[in-house]
Structures are given as C-alpha cells and as structure tokens.
Design a protein around this motif. Structure first.
Motif, PDB file in Angstrom:
ATOM      1  N   TYR A 111       0.831  -1.201   0.000  1.00  0.00           N
ATOM      2  CA  TYR A 111       0.000   0.000   0.000  1.00  0.00           C
ATOM      3  C   TYR A 111       0.876   1.265   0.000  1.00  0.00           C
ATOM      4  N   THR A 112       1.960   1.217   0.765  1.00  0.00           N
ATOM      5  CA  THR A 112       2.860   2.370   0.827  1.00  0.00           C
ATOM      6  C   THR A 112       3.493   2.639  -0.529  1.00  0.00           C
ATOM      7  N   LEU A 135       3.918   5.779  -5.411  1.00  0.00           N
ATOM      8  CA  LEU A 135       3.885   5.820  -6.867  1.00  0.00           C
ATOM      9  C   LEU A 135       2.903   6.876  -7.362  1.00  0.00           C
ATOM     10  N   VAL A 136       1.745   6.968  -6.704  1.00  0.00           N
ATOM     11  CA  VAL A 136       0.775   8.010  -7.063  1.00  0.00           C
ATOM     12  C   VAL A 136       1.386   9.392  -6.833  1.00  0.00           C
ATOM     13  N   GLY A 137       2.101   9.540  -5.708  1.00  0.00           N
ATOM     14  CA  GLY A 137       2.778  10.803  -5.435  1.00  0.00           C
ATOM     15  C   GLY A 137       3.793  11.152  -6.498  1.00  0.00           C
ATOM     16  N   LEU A 138       4.551  10.159  -6.955  1.00  0.00           N
ATOM     17  CA  LEU A 138       5.534  10.386  -8.018  1.00  0.00           C
ATOM     18  C   LEU A 138       4.864  10.816  -9.312  1.00  0.00           C
ATOM     19  N   MET A 139       3.754  10.185  -9.648  1.00  0.00           N
ATOM     20  CA  MET A 139       3.037  10.523 -10.881  1.00  0.00           C
ATOM     21  C   MET A 139       2.531  11.966 -10.822  1.00  0.00           C
ATOM     22  N   ILE A 140       2.082  12.395  -9.635  1.00  0.00           N
ATOM     23  CA  ILE A 140       1.630  13.781  -9.483  1.00  0.00           C
ATOM     24  C   ILE A 140       2.803  14.744  -9.601  1.00  0.00           C
ATOM     25  N   MET A 141       3.941  14.398  -8.968  1.00  0.00           N
ATOM     26  CA  MET A 141       5.113  15.265  -8.981  1.00  0.00           C
ATOM     27  C   MET A 141       5.607  15.541 -10.402  1.00  0.00           C
ATOM     28  N   SER A 160       2.546   8.732   2.963  1.00  0.00           N
ATOM     29  CA  SER A 160       2.512   7.275   2.785  1.00  0.00           C
ATOM     30  C   SER A 160       3.548   6.600   3.673  1.00  0.00           C
ATOM     31  N   LEU A 161       4.770   7.144   3.688  1.00  0.00           N
ATOM     32  CA  LEU A 161       5.842   6.563   4.496  1.00  0.00           C
ATOM     33  C   LEU A 161       5.568   6.730   5.992  1.00  0.00           C
TER      34      LEU A 161
END
Length: 295
Positions: free
Chosen positions: A135-136, A141-147, A282-283
C-alpha cells in the motif's frame, strides 16, 4: 553517551529504519550541492567524489578492524566484487544522466528502484512484501506521478538509458547485499569508488584540475553524504527485506526539490509539493502502523 545508550537499546530493525530515514534526508541535499558546483565538469566531480568516498569508507573499516583492515578488504569475495561493480556503475551513470537529460527524467527513472528491487527480490530471493508495504509503494507511486505530471520530456535517449541502468544496477546491488547479509560488505563500497576513480582518471587523461570550492563540495558529496548513506544501507539490508530497504529512497525524491526551492530559489510547482507530501504521508502512515502493531 546518551545517544549511544539509546542506540544500544533499540532492536536492529528499528535502528535500521532510523538510519535509513536519516540517510535519505541527508542524501536529499545531493542535488543542492551539485547545483553549487562552479566549474568542475562531470568526470572531475565523479573523480573527487569517489576519492573522498573510498577514503571515508576505508577509515570506517580501519576503525572497525584496526590491524586486520587490509585482510578484511582482500576477503571481499565474488559477491563483494559484483556488488562493488554494480554500485560503481550506478554512481557513474547517475551523475552522467543528470547532465545529459532533464533532472525530472533522471529522478523519475531512479524512483523505480524500490519497484524493480521488489520484483527481483520476489523472483530470485522469494522475499514477499507485507500488505502495508505494498500500500505504501502504491501511495508513493501516485505521489511520483503527481510530482512529474507534465514535467517529463522525451529527453535524450542516452540520458534516459543511463538513468535506467542506474536503477537496475542499484537494485542488483541491493539483492547482492541481501544474499550476502552475513558477510562484511563494506569493502565493496571501496571497490565501487576505485572503479569510478579509474574510469574518470582515464577519460580525463589525468587532467583533473579543480577549484578549492568545488573540491570541498565533492568531498561533502562523497566523504560524508554518500559514505554515510551507503554504510547505513549495508547495515539496514541485514535486517530489512530488499524492497523495504530501498523504500526509504522515496524520502530523497520528495525532499530534493524542496531544498533546491528553499536554498537555490528554484521554482517549485504545485504538483511537486502535493506529490512530495503524498509520498511522505505514505511513508509516515506505514511507520505509524508498524509502530502501533509492535506496541
């Protein structure tokens, strides 16, 4: 003395997590330091960074093994040689990629390290992941895609390829550490530095003039930041599964653009802030969940 007492009372897994978080925060200043290099070219930076890196690791080994330090280095073995080659390749390709293609392309590609490592570890080491870790990774990964939404350019093919080699090489390095977790693998860090020193010296024909300012920054990059992080990483891989150990590099990815924005006045986008915040959340959520589970 108080710090030593606290560290002695922590279990090895908890200590590994603390060291990886601290190391990831420290290495996140990597981009900011590189931005302040004034005149030194890529190979010159690689050379002096590697010299200070290998020297620092040797001093750690000297402190740990005293008179047996050279014997310990010569007993590196096949796994240590392979690990050193993988890490040396990753370090060289990373710096070259940062200068050939866009920073966004390079960072986005190396952020695949935890995912590549997880797949390789599952296939070769049969290391499964806890559900909370999966899940983390999805949240990160979602955060990276947004960045990096809208920020990725096609870039230079060679630069993108070098970034991918960096990610694969470091993932292989991680797997070797896990397989050899009962062996002393610190000497492989010296080997990785020697590889970078040799390659850069040959390609520069020994012409490695550098200003005092740039040399100090190279020594900061290699002698302190990289040496500390890699020593922590080798320790952590003894107690954390491969994918879990690399998971903390998301902290570096989230914080790197923040430091450049704060201290180098580089414009930061809303996507970068939102994506980086999601990665950290997430972390932190994973850490809180595991802490509550253990208590």
């Amino acid at each position: 003395k108080i710090i030593m007492i606290i560290l002695q009372n922590l279990n090895k897994r908890t200590l590994s997590i603390i060291l990886m978080v601290l190391g990831s925060v420290i290495i996140s200043f990597n981009g900011l330091v590189l931005r302040n290099i004034e005149t030194a070219d890529n190979w010159t930076v690689i050379f002096y960074r590697a010299v200070s890196f290998s020297t620092a690791v040797f001093l750690v080994l000297l402190f740990k093994y005293r008179q047996r330090v050279f014997l310990q280095i010569t007993q590196i073995g096949p796994s240590g040689l392979l690990a050193g080659m993988c890490l040396g390749t990753a370090n060289i390709c990373f710096i070259l990629s940062m200068t050939i293609t866009t920073v966004a392309n390079t960072v986005f590609t190396i952020s695949l390290i935890p995912f590549i490592t997880a797949i390789l570890a599952l296939f070769f080491l049969k290391e499964s992941l806890k559900r909370i870790t999966i899940y983390t990774m999805i949240g990160a990964l979602v955060g990276l895609m947004i960045m990096f939404y809208g920020a990725l350019n096609s870039g230079d093919f060679l630069g993108n390829a070098l970034a991918l080699i960096t990610a694969v090489s470091f993932s292989c390095f991680t797997l070797i550490l896990r397989v050899s977790k009962n062996l002393e693998m610190l000497p492989c860090l010296i080997l990785s530095g020697l590889i970078a020193i040799t390659v850069s010296f040959v390609l520069k024909d020994g012409l490695l003039q550098i200003s005092r300012h740039d040399m100090l920054l190279c020594f900061l990059l290699g002698g302190f930041m990289s040496a500390f992080v890699n020593c922590c990483f080798i320790f952590a891989t003894k107690f954390l599964v491969a994918a879990e150990a690399t998971l903390f590099f998301f902290i570096e990815i989230a914080l790197s653009p923040i430091w450049v924005w704060l201290f180098a006045n580089e414009i930061i986008s809303r996507n970068t802030l939102v994506g980086g915040l999601l990665i950290l959340i997430s972390l932190f959520s994973r850490a809180l969940f595991l802490w509550r589970l253990e208590h």
